[in-house]
Write a protein that holds these residues in place. Structure first.
Motif, PDB file in Angstrom:
ATOM      1  N   ARG A   1       0.748  -1.149   0.018  1.00 20.46           N
ATOM      2  CA  ARG A   1       0.008   0.055  -0.184  1.00 20.46           C
ATOM      3  C   ARG A   1       0.792   1.317   0.102  1.00 20.46           C
ATOM      4  NH1 ARG A   1      -4.297  -2.375   4.312  1.00 20.46           N
ATOM      5  NH2 ARG A   1      -5.695  -3.515   3.097  1.00 20.46           N
ATOM      6  N   LEU A   2       2.014   1.179   0.660  1.00 23.94           N
ATOM      7  CA  LEU A   2       2.856   2.277   0.865  1.00 23.94           C
ATOM      8  C   LEU A   2       3.469   2.704  -0.744  1.00 23.94           C
ATOM      9  CD1 LEU A   2       4.753   1.755   4.259  1.00 23.94           C
ATOM     10  CD2 LEU A   2       3.109   3.444   3.458  1.00 23.94           C
ATOM     11  N   LEU A   3       3.568   1.453  -1.312  1.00 28.47           N
ATOM     12  CA  LEU A   3       4.412   1.577  -2.610  1.00 28.47           C
ATOM     13  C   LEU A   3       3.525   1.575  -3.832  1.00 28.47           C
ATOM     14  CD1 LEU A   3       7.523  -0.668  -2.083  1.00 28.47           C
ATOM     15  CD2 LEU A   3       7.552   1.806  -2.011  1.00 28.47           C
ATOM     16  N   LYS A   4       2.189   1.706  -3.651  1.00 27.59           N
ATOM     17  CA  LYS A   4       1.334   1.176  -4.794  1.00 27.59           C
ATOM     18  C   LYS A   4       1.369   2.416  -5.821  1.00 27.59           C
ATOM     19  CE  LYS A   4      -3.591  -0.173  -5.634  1.00 27.59           C
ATOM     20  NZ  LYS A   4      -3.869   0.676  -6.791  1.00 27.59           N
ATOM     21  N   ASN A   5       1.299   3.602  -5.538  1.00 26.95           N
ATOM     22  CA  ASN A   5       1.428   4.777  -6.305  1.00 26.95           C
ATOM     23  C   ASN A   5       2.854   4.703  -7.218  1.00 26.95           C
ATOM     24  OD1 ASN A   5      -1.119   5.689  -5.637  1.00 26.95           O
ATOM     25  ND2 ASN A   5      -0.230   7.082  -4.240  1.00 26.95           N
ATOM     26  N   ASP A   6       3.914   4.445  -6.491  1.00 24.65           N
ATOM     27  CA  ASP A   6       5.168   4.490  -7.223  1.00 24.65           C
ATOM     28  C   ASP A   6       5.240   3.185  -8.383  1.00 24.65           C
ATOM     29  OD1 ASP A   6       6.443   6.448  -6.051  1.00 24.65           O
ATOM     30  OD2 ASP A   6       7.322   5.467  -4.455  1.00 24.65           O
ATOM     31  N   ILE A   7       4.727   1.847  -7.804  1.00 25.21           N
ATOM     32  CA  ILE A   7       4.623   0.680  -8.490  1.00 25.21           C
ATOM     33  C   ILE A   7       3.721   0.992  -9.950  1.00 25.21           C
ATOM     34  CG2 ILE A   7       3.693  -1.709  -8.598  1.00 25.21           C
ATOM     35  CD1 ILE A   7       4.688  -1.870  -5.948  1.00 25.21           C
ATOM     36  N   GLU A   8       2.651   1.713  -9.683  1.00 29.41           N
ATOM     37  CA  GLU A   8       1.817   1.976 -10.783  1.00 29.41           C
ATOM     38  C   GLU A   8       2.320   2.892 -11.860  1.00 29.41           C
ATOM     39  OE1 GLU A   8      -1.769   3.563  -9.135  1.00 29.41           O
ATOM     40  OE2 GLU A   8      -2.513   1.420  -8.944  1.00 29.41           O
ATOM     41  N   GLN A   9       3.248   3.930 -11.308  1.00 33.01           N
ATOM     42  CA  GLN A   9       4.045   4.614 -12.230  1.00 33.01           C
ATOM     43  C   GLN A   9       5.203   3.973 -12.921  1.00 33.01           C
ATOM     44  OE1 GLN A   9       5.720   8.380 -10.571  1.00 33.01           O
ATOM     45  NE2 GLN A   9       6.848   8.683 -12.174  1.00 33.01           N
ATOM     46  N   ALA A  10       5.727   3.031 -12.206  1.00 30.47           N
ATOM     47  CA  ALA A  10       6.737   2.351 -12.699  1.00 30.47           C
ATOM     48  C   ALA A  10       6.228   1.202 -13.825  1.00 30.47           C
ATOM     49  CB  ALA A  10       7.576   1.347 -11.560  1.00 30.47           C
ATOM     50  N   ARG A  11       5.238   1.002 -13.743  1.00 25.76           N
ATOM     51  CA  ARG A  11       4.704   0.161 -14.937  1.00 25.76           C
ATOM     52  C   ARG A  11       4.408   0.740 -16.036  1.00 25.76           C
ATOM     53  NH1 ARG A  11       0.432  -3.004 -10.665  1.00 25.76           N
ATOM     54  NH2 ARG A  11       1.640  -4.803 -10.300  1.00 25.76           N
ATOM     55  N   ARG A  12       4.127   1.948 -15.950  1.00 23.14           N
ATOM     56  CA  ARG A  12       3.789   2.925 -16.943  1.00 23.14           C
ATOM     57  C   ARG A  12       4.772   3.498 -17.972  1.00 23.14           C
ATOM     58  NH1 ARG A  12      -0.343   5.308 -13.399  1.00 23.14           N
ATOM     59  NH2 ARG A  12       1.145   7.052 -13.120  1.00 23.14           N
ATOM     60  N   HIS A  13       5.982   3.425 -17.196  1.00 27.21           N
ATOM     61  CA  HIS A  13       7.144   3.664 -17.816  1.00 27.21           C
ATOM     62  C   HIS A  13       8.458   2.790 -18.001  1.00 27.21           C
ATOM     63  CE1 HIS A  13       5.463   7.886 -18.139  1.00 27.21           C
ATOM     64  NE2 HIS A  13       4.990   7.458 -17.053  1.00 27.21           N
ATOM     65  N   GLN A  14       8.958   2.762 -19.219  1.00 27.20           N
ATOM     66  CA  GLN A  14      10.078   1.774 -19.260  1.00 27.20           C
ATOM     67  C   GLN A  14      11.288   2.142 -18.158  1.00 27.20           C
ATOM     68  OE1 GLN A  14      11.327   1.232 -23.308  1.00 27.20           O
ATOM     69  NE2 GLN A  14      13.051  -0.238 -22.744  1.00 27.20           N
ATOM     70  N   VAL A  15      11.601   3.543 -18.138  1.00 29.12           N
ATOM     71  CA  VAL A  15      12.435   3.992 -16.880  1.00 29.12           C
ATOM     72  C   VAL A  15      11.639   4.707 -16.017  1.00 29.12           C
ATOM     73  CG1 VAL A  15      14.501   5.588 -16.483  1.00 29.12           C
ATOM     74  CG2 VAL A  15      14.081   4.369 -18.899  1.00 29.12           C
ATOM     75  N   PHE A  16      11.781   4.217 -14.652  1.00 31.15           N
ATOM     76  CA  PHE A  16      11.195   4.766 -13.359  1.00 31.15           C
ATOM     77  C   PHE A  16      12.040   5.560 -13.011  1.00 31.15           C
ATOM     78  CE2 PHE A  16      10.508   4.321  -8.964  1.00 31.15           C
ATOM     79  CZ  PHE A  16       9.286   5.214  -8.959  1.00 31.15           C
ATOM     80  N   ALA A  17      11.494   7.037 -12.605  1.00 36.17           N
ATOM     81  CA  ALA A  17      12.164   8.122 -12.148  1.00 36.17           C
ATOM     82  C   ALA A  17      11.596   8.344 -10.750  1.00 36.17           C
ATOM     83  CB  ALA A  17      12.330   9.329 -13.158  1.00 36.17           C
ATOM     84  N   LYS A  18      12.639   8.576  -9.862  1.00 42.78           N
ATOM     85  CA  LYS A  18      12.088   9.110  -8.701  1.00 42.78           C
ATOM     86  C   LYS A  18      12.996  10.264  -7.793  1.00 42.78           C
ATOM     87  CE  LYS A  18       9.828   7.614  -4.230  1.00 42.78           C
ATOM     88  NZ  LYS A  18       9.325   6.828  -3.413  1.00 42.78           N
ATOM     89  N   ALA A  19      12.692  11.257  -7.117  1.00 39.45           N
ATOM     90  CA  ALA A  19      13.609  12.046  -6.447  1.00 39.45           C
ATOM     91  C   ALA A  19      13.694  11.724  -4.960  1.00 39.45           C
ATOM     92  CB  ALA A  19      13.137  13.631  -6.437  1.00 39.45           C
ATOM     93  N   TYR A  20      14.939  11.514  -4.616  1.00 37.14           N
ATOM     94  CA  TYR A  20      15.115  11.121  -3.214  1.00 37.14           C
ATOM     95  C   TYR A  20      15.829  12.136  -2.275  1.00 37.14           C
ATOM     96  CZ  TYR A  20      13.858   6.279  -4.082  1.00 37.14           C
ATOM     97  OH  TYR A  20      13.260   5.048  -4.161  1.00 37.14           O
ATOM     98  N   GLY A  21      16.146  13.541  -2.957  1.00 37.20           N
ATOM     99  CA  GLY A  21      16.663  14.558  -2.308  1.00 37.20           C
ATOM    100  C   GLY A  21      16.828  15.582  -3.560  1.00 37.20           C
ATOM    101  N   GLN A  22      17.279  16.708  -2.972  1.00 39.71           N
ATOM    102  CA  GLN A  22      17.516  18.009  -3.974  1.00 39.71           C
ATOM    103  C   GLN A  22      18.308  17.511  -5.105  1.00 39.71           C
ATOM    104  OE1 GLN A  22      18.598  21.481  -2.147  1.00 39.71           O
ATOM    105  NE2 GLN A  22      18.533  22.746  -3.848  1.00 39.71           N
ATOM    106  N   HIS A  23      19.590  16.689  -4.680  1.00 36.38           N
ATOM    107  CA  HIS A  23      20.258  16.440  -6.036  1.00 36.38           C
ATOM    108  C   HIS A  23      20.475  14.772  -5.747  1.00 36.38           C
ATOM    109  CE1 HIS A  23      21.355  20.514  -5.974  1.00 36.38           C
ATOM    110  NE2 HIS A  23      21.779  20.364  -4.792  1.00 36.38           N
ATOM    111  N   ASP A  24      19.524  14.079  -5.507  1.00 36.50           N
ATOM    112  CA  ASP A  24      19.452  12.647  -5.714  1.00 36.50           C
ATOM    113  C   ASP A  24      18.446  12.171  -6.711  1.00 36.50           C
ATOM    114  OD1 ASP A  24      20.079  10.005  -5.771  1.00 36.50           O
ATOM    115  OD2 ASP A  24      19.982   9.857  -3.319  1.00 36.50           O
TER     116      ASP A  24
END
Length: 230
Positions: free
Chosen positions: A158-181
């Motif tokens: 449940r915590l990751l559901k939105n990220d997982i759905e986004q990752a399914r939609r794109h060949q490359v999954f992108a996420k920000a873990y900080g200002q420069h990461d």
């Protein structure tokens, strides 16, 4: 499934992941196996040099497993492709990471750590919770919801559901873990593994170009065609 072979590999995996030598009872508790069975397995593995027994009768990996690892890496198309990619990498500030799922964690088998040598990058084998890794999310996205829940539990799903759905939609999954990461991850076709780039400053670097690089790298490692998606 041959239970003896299965349990022998479980013992080797436990010894490989342990930070110190393990005793028979300790291994039995960790693996939920009878001490007598662990003892029989260790005798066989000891005869094959796959494990080492010290003066305290505790076990660690033996020279045989390192010999096998050397053969495997030397003759591995996977590692040869990975080494070629690491040698060609032109931006030492960006980390190149390859990881696999192990329960609720991701184990990194390659991690350059922003310019580390190839020798140190290979066999990094550090483990991180799946929810802290774009590799973990991308690998989960290739599974059904039922498989994901079986792997990590309903709470983390449940915590990751939105990220997982986004990752399914794109060949490359992108996420920000900080200002420069800013991190990118792409599954490697035909393998239960994913490759990622991290430590990306999205304001200064061409993220689209890095995404294409990641897709190309995954294709080289797999040796399989990788159709481009959006």
């Amino acid at each position: 499934m041959n239970s003896t072979v299965y349990d022998a590999f479980r013992c080797l995996e436990l010894l490989a992941s342990a930070s110190r030598p393990q005793g028979i009872r300790e291994m039995g508790r960790e693996l939920s196996l009878d001490s007598a069975k662990i003892t029989r397995l260790m005798k066989t593995l000891l005869a094959l040099d796959m494990v080492h027994r010290d003066a305290r009768r505790k076990y660690s990996l033996g020279i045989g497993i390192h010999r096998l690892s050397a053969y495997a890496i030397h003759n591995s198309a996977f590692y040869n492709a990975v080494i070629g990619i690491l040698e060609e990498s032109g931006n030492p500030a960006i980390s190149i990471v390859i990881g696999v799922l192990s329960g609720t964690n991701v184990v990194y088998i390659i991690h350059t750590r922003g310019g580390e040598s190839i020798a140190r990058a290979i066999g990094n084998y550090q483990s991180y919770p799946v929810h802290d890794s774009v590799i973990g999310i991308k690998l989960l996205s290739a599974m059904s919801d039922e498989e994901i829940i079986s792997q990590i539990g309903i709470h983390d799903y449940r915590l990751l559901k939105n990220d997982i759905e986004q990752a399914r939609r794109h060949q490359v999954f992108a996420k920000a873990y900080g200002q420069h990461d800013y991190r990118l991850a792409c599954n490697i076709p035909g393998m239960p593994a994913a490759i990622a780039l991290s430590n990306i400053n999205s304001e200064k670097m061409d993220v689209e170009m890095l995404s294409l690089y990641l897709i190309s790298a995954a294709k080289k490692i797999s040796g399989e065609p990788l159709p481009l998606l959006n």
